[in-house]
Scaffold this active site. Structure first.
Site, short mmCIF file in Angstrom:
data_model
loop_
_atom_site.label_atom_id
_atom_site.label_comp_id
_atom_site.label_asym_id
_atom_site.label_seq_id
_atom_site.Cartn_x
_atom_site.Cartn_y
_atom_site.Cartn_z
N ASP A 62 14.39 32.48 9.50
CA ASP A 62 15.47 33.40 9.38
C ASP A 62 16.40 33.28 8.03
O ASP A 62 16.87 32.19 8.18
CB ASP A 62 16.46 33.69 10.49
N SER A 88 15.05 47.38 6.28
CA SER A 88 14.78 48.55 5.17
C SER A 88 14.75 49.94 5.65
O SER A 88 14.45 50.76 4.75
CB SER A 88 13.63 48.05 4.46
N THR A 137 17.33 48.24 -4.28
CA THR A 137 16.89 49.81 -4.19
C THR A 137 17.82 50.71 -5.25
O THR A 137 18.91 50.53 -5.38
CB THR A 137 17.00 50.25 -2.71
N ASP A 138 17.05 52.06 -5.53
CA ASP A 138 17.86 52.87 -6.05
C ASP A 138 18.79 53.55 -4.97
O ASP A 138 19.93 54.25 -5.51
CB ASP A 138 16.95 53.96 -6.67
N GLU A 139 18.62 53.19 -3.90
CA GLU A 139 19.80 54.15 -2.80
C GLU A 139 21.16 53.78 -3.02
O GLU A 139 22.35 54.35 -2.71
CB GLU A 139 19.21 53.95 -1.39
N TYR A 163 22.41 51.27 5.34
CA TYR A 163 21.31 50.59 4.93
C TYR A 163 21.75 50.44 3.10
O TYR A 163 21.74 49.40 2.74
CB TYR A 163 19.96 51.28 4.77
N LYS A 167 22.66 46.95 1.20
CA LYS A 167 22.07 46.45 -0.21
C LYS A 167 22.91 46.53 -1.09
O LYS A 167 22.83 45.43 -2.05
CB LYS A 167 20.69 47.43 -0.30
N PRO A 218 6.47 65.40 11.01
CA PRO A 218 7.94 66.03 10.94
C PRO A 218 8.61 65.66 9.60
O PRO A 218 8.84 64.79 9.01
CB PRO A 218 8.66 64.64 12.09
N TYR A 220 12.10 66.23 7.92
CA TYR A 220 13.75 66.73 8.01
C TYR A 220 14.47 67.66 7.39
O TYR A 220 14.10 67.74 6.27
CB TYR A 220 14.65 65.06 7.80
N ASN A 262 10.25 66.19 -0.33
CA ASN A 262 9.27 65.77 0.64
C ASN A 262 8.34 66.71 1.04
O ASN A 262 7.14 66.35 1.58
CB ASN A 262 10.38 65.40 1.96
N ARG A 294 18.33 64.21 8.91
CA ARG A 294 18.91 62.79 9.31
C ARG A 294 20.34 62.82 8.58
O ARG A 294 20.72 63.54 7.93
CB ARG A 294 18.30 62.05 8.10
N HIS A 297 22.13 62.67 4.84
CA HIS A 297 20.79 62.51 4.10
C HIS A 297 21.13 62.70 2.76
O HIS A 297 21.33 63.74 1.97
CB HIS A 297 19.89 63.62 4.77
P1 NAD Z 1 10.05 45.75 5.02
O1 NAD Z 1 10.81 46.10 6.15
O2 NAD Z 1 8.63 46.19 5.06
O3 NAD Z 1 9.77 44.03 5.05
C1 NAD Z 1 11.01 43.50 5.09
C2 NAD Z 1 10.36 42.00 5.82
O4 NAD Z 1 11.66 41.23 5.57
C3 NAD Z 1 9.66 41.97 7.01
O5 NAD Z 1 8.51 41.09 6.82
C4 NAD Z 1 10.63 41.15 7.96
O6 NAD Z 1 10.06 40.26 8.87
C5 NAD Z 1 11.49 40.25 6.82
N1 NAD Z 1 12.95 39.88 7.49
C6 NAD Z 1 13.67 40.92 8.05
N2 NAD Z 1 14.96 40.33 8.16
C7 NAD Z 1 14.88 39.02 8.00
C8 NAD Z 1 15.41 37.78 7.94
N3 NAD Z 1 16.75 37.79 8.52
N4 NAD Z 1 14.82 36.64 7.67
C9 NAD Z 1 13.80 36.56 7.10
N5 NAD Z 1 13.14 37.62 6.94
C10 NAD Z 1 13.33 38.72 7.46
O7 NAD Z 1 10.64 46.17 3.55
P2 NAD Z 1 10.02 46.57 2.31
O8 NAD Z 1 9.81 48.06 2.11
O9 NAD Z 1 8.92 45.77 2.06
O10 NAD Z 1 11.21 46.37 1.44
C11 NAD Z 1 11.35 44.94 0.80
C12 NAD Z 1 12.56 44.87 -0.15
O11 NAD Z 1 12.63 45.79 -1.13
C13 NAD Z 1 14.07 45.19 0.68
O12 NAD Z 1 14.77 44.35 0.18
C14 NAD Z 1 14.21 46.63 0.46
O13 NAD Z 1 15.67 46.88 0.46
C15 NAD Z 1 13.64 46.67 -1.09
N6 NAD Z 1 13.15 48.05 -1.55
C16 NAD Z 1 12.18 48.71 -0.81
C17 NAD Z 1 11.97 49.77 -1.44
C18 NAD Z 1 10.78 50.69 -0.33
O14 NAD Z 1 10.43 51.82 -0.77
N7 NAD Z 1 10.14 50.32 0.87
C19 NAD Z 1 12.24 50.50 -2.41
C20 NAD Z 1 13.10 49.72 -3.08
C21 NAD Z 1 13.50 48.36 -2.67
P1 TYD Z 2 11.66 57.18 4.12
O1 TYD Z 2 10.38 56.94 4.16
O2 TYD Z 2 12.57 56.92 5.21
O3 TYD Z 2 12.71 56.51 2.82
P2 TYD Z 2 14.23 56.79 2.13
O4 TYD Z 2 14.85 57.20 3.43
O5 TYD Z 2 14.38 55.31 2.12
O6 TYD Z 2 14.09 57.32 1.26
O7 TYD Z 2 11.83 58.81 3.87
C1 TYD Z 2 11.55 59.46 2.74
C2 TYD Z 2 12.27 60.76 2.81
O8 TYD Z 2 11.31 61.57 3.74
C3 TYD Z 2 13.57 60.99 3.05
O9 TYD Z 2 14.13 62.04 2.56
C4 TYD Z 2 13.36 61.63 4.58
C5 TYD Z 2 12.19 62.09 4.89
N1 TYD Z 2 11.72 61.86 5.98
C6 TYD Z 2 11.20 62.79 6.77
O10 TYD Z 2 11.37 64.05 6.30
N2 TYD Z 2 10.62 62.95 8.06
C7 TYD Z 2 10.41 61.67 8.46
O11 TYD Z 2 9.60 61.71 9.93
C8 TYD Z 2 10.85 60.53 7.72
C9 TYD Z 2 10.32 58.92 8.21
C10 TYD Z 2 11.28 60.72 6.43
#
Ligand code: NAD
Ligand code: TYD
Length: 356
Positions: A62, A88, A137-139, A163, A167, A218, A220, A262, A294, A297
């Site tokens: 952890d 995430s 993230t861009d969020e 979230y 971040k 689904p 949103y 979406n 959401r 949203h």
């Molecule tokens: P994910 O949720 O798929 O994976 C997260 C990983 O972190 C998992 O393997 C989990 O076990 C591990 N983890 C969680 N809590 C932990 C802790 N306390 N200690 C050690 N390990 C821990 O996430 P992802 O989509 O691969 O995103 C990875 C990173 O990229 C994140 O920081 C996220 O904010 C960033 N990011 C994601 C996206 C996206 O579209 N998924 C876009 C931009 C940035």
């Molecule tokens: P998501 O993959 O959860 O990424 P983020 O919220 O980090 O952008 O969602 C992408 C977009 O899709 C977001 O606008 C929410 C929408 N969404 C749905 O419409 N239905 C769903 O079941 C999920 C999971 C997301």
């Protein structure tokens, strides 16, 4: 052997990064110590190709556990940390923000402290060569209207979900460790990723899994929220570039130049599936269902990734069409991985989130 630390390397992007690192860096690649707590989102099956590769060491740890981190730093003396570990999923952060505060803020702080203590023990040369790359993230920039310009590196932070707020806090900590302690940090802010090993709670893998399972798709609200989409392999390539040549203390936006609603994303997925795995009758589009929006949203995310292209020469290799086709093919070919992660805890989540 020299090592880098990767946190969260059993998750979606971290897992792809670890696999791509060895696939692209050749025989002389540095080893990776993969530090992951294995939450519901972490899956060791993603790392099966590295099972007998001595260059990859997995540590179930952890990032909030300072003692364990200190032990790993002392043992492996990494030249860099690439920090992916996080909670995430926006929807989960709405149901229960506490874990997001703990891992994303306290965890990043603990990792920074452990890295700083280790970094202070290095000689001048190793100290200057060390890197702490924070993956964000861009969020963090909040929501755009239809006509607003894309997010740039200087856009003010305005996070709207637990979230993105967690971040944003972690980004600020990383920035402060550079300014205050001179730590050699880099931050990347990336748009929505898609590709192999994506946990099916997120839009794209959820839609593929539900389509194939004959379940509702689904959407949103009105389905007109816009995200910028980037193939995960392109994100990993960008991170390797920033790690190798990024300017210390700088942030880099990473994006795919693929703004889609979406509804457009889901339509494209349905059309690909109609082509690649046709149903006996009708189209996968027939399964689309509009559901409750959401809370809070964000309407639109869009990334201006020109700095990364100008300064480091990175740009995405995949278009949305080529990347999405590859992704659908991967899910069709890897149903065993999907079935494995869709057991247990995943089912509880689906019944909680989509009950209404
Ligand atoms: P994910 O949720 O798929 O994976 C997260 C990983 O972190 C998992 O393997 C989990 O076990 C591990 N983890 C969680 N809590 C932990 C802790 N306390 N200690 C050690 N390990 C821990 O996430 P992802 O989509 O691969 O995103 C990875 C990173 O990229 C994140 O920081 C996220 O904010 C960033 N990011 C994601 C996206 C996206 O579209 N998924 C876009 C931009 C940035
Ligand atoms: P998501 O993959 O959860 O990424 P983020 O919220 O980090 O952008 O969602 C992408 C977009 O899709 C977001 O606008 C929410 C929408 N969404 C749905 O419409 N239905 C769903 O079941 C999920 C999971 C997301």
């Amino acid at each position: 052997m020299a090592h880098i630390f990767v946190t969260g390397g059993a998750g979606f992007i971290g897992g792809n990064f670890v696999l791509d690192w060895f696939a692209t860096q050749g025989a002389h690649a540095d080893g990776i110590v993969n530090i992951d707590k294995l939450t519901y989102a972490g899956n060791l099956k993603t790392l099966t190709p590295l099972e007998s590769d001595p260059r990859h060491v997995f540590s179930r740890t952890d990032i909030c556990d300072r003692d364990a981190l200190d032990t790993l730093f002392a043992q492996y003396k990494p030249r860099a940390v690439v920090h992916f570990a996080a909670e995430s999923h926006v929807d989960r952060s709405i149901h229960g923000p506490a874990e997001f505060i703990q891992t994303n803020i306290v965890g990043t702080f603990t990792l920074l402290e452990a890295a700083r203590a280790y970094w202070n023990t290095l000689d001048d040369g190793d100290k200057a060569a060390f890197r702490f790359l924070h993956v964000s993230t861009d969020e963090v920039f909040g929501s755009l209207s239809e006509t607003d310009p894309q997010f740039s590196e200087t856009t003010a932070y305005a996070p709207n979900s637990p979230y993105s707020a967690s971040k944003a806090a972690s980004d600020h900590l990383v920035r402060a460790y550079h300014h205050t302690y001179g730590m050699p940090v880099l931050t990347t802010n990336c748009s929505n990723n898609y590709g192999p090993y994506h946990f099916p709670e997120k839009l794209i893998p959820l839609v593929i899994a539900n389509a194939l399972g004959g379940k509702p798709l689904p959407i949103y609200g009105d389905g007109k929220n816009v995200r910028d989409w980037l193939y995960v392999g392109d994100h990993c390539a960008a991170i390797r570039e920033v790690l190798a040549r990024g300017c210390l203390g700088e942030t880099y936006n990473v994006g795919g130049w693929n703004e889609k609603t979406n509804l457009e994303v889901v339509h494209t997925l349905c059309d690909l599936l109609d082509d690649m795995r046709p149903k006996a009758t009708g189209s996968y589009r027939d399964q689309i269902t509009f559901v409750k929006d959401r809370p809070g949203h964000d309407r639109r995310y869009a990334i201006d990734a020109r700095k990364l292209e100008r300064e480091l020469g990175w740009k995405p290799a995949e278009t949305f069409e080529t990347g999405l086709r590859k992704t659908v093919q991967w899910y069709l070919d890897n149903q065993a991985w999907v079935q494995d992660v869709m057991s247990g805890e995943y089912r509880n989540w689906v019944s909680k989130q989509y009950a209404a």
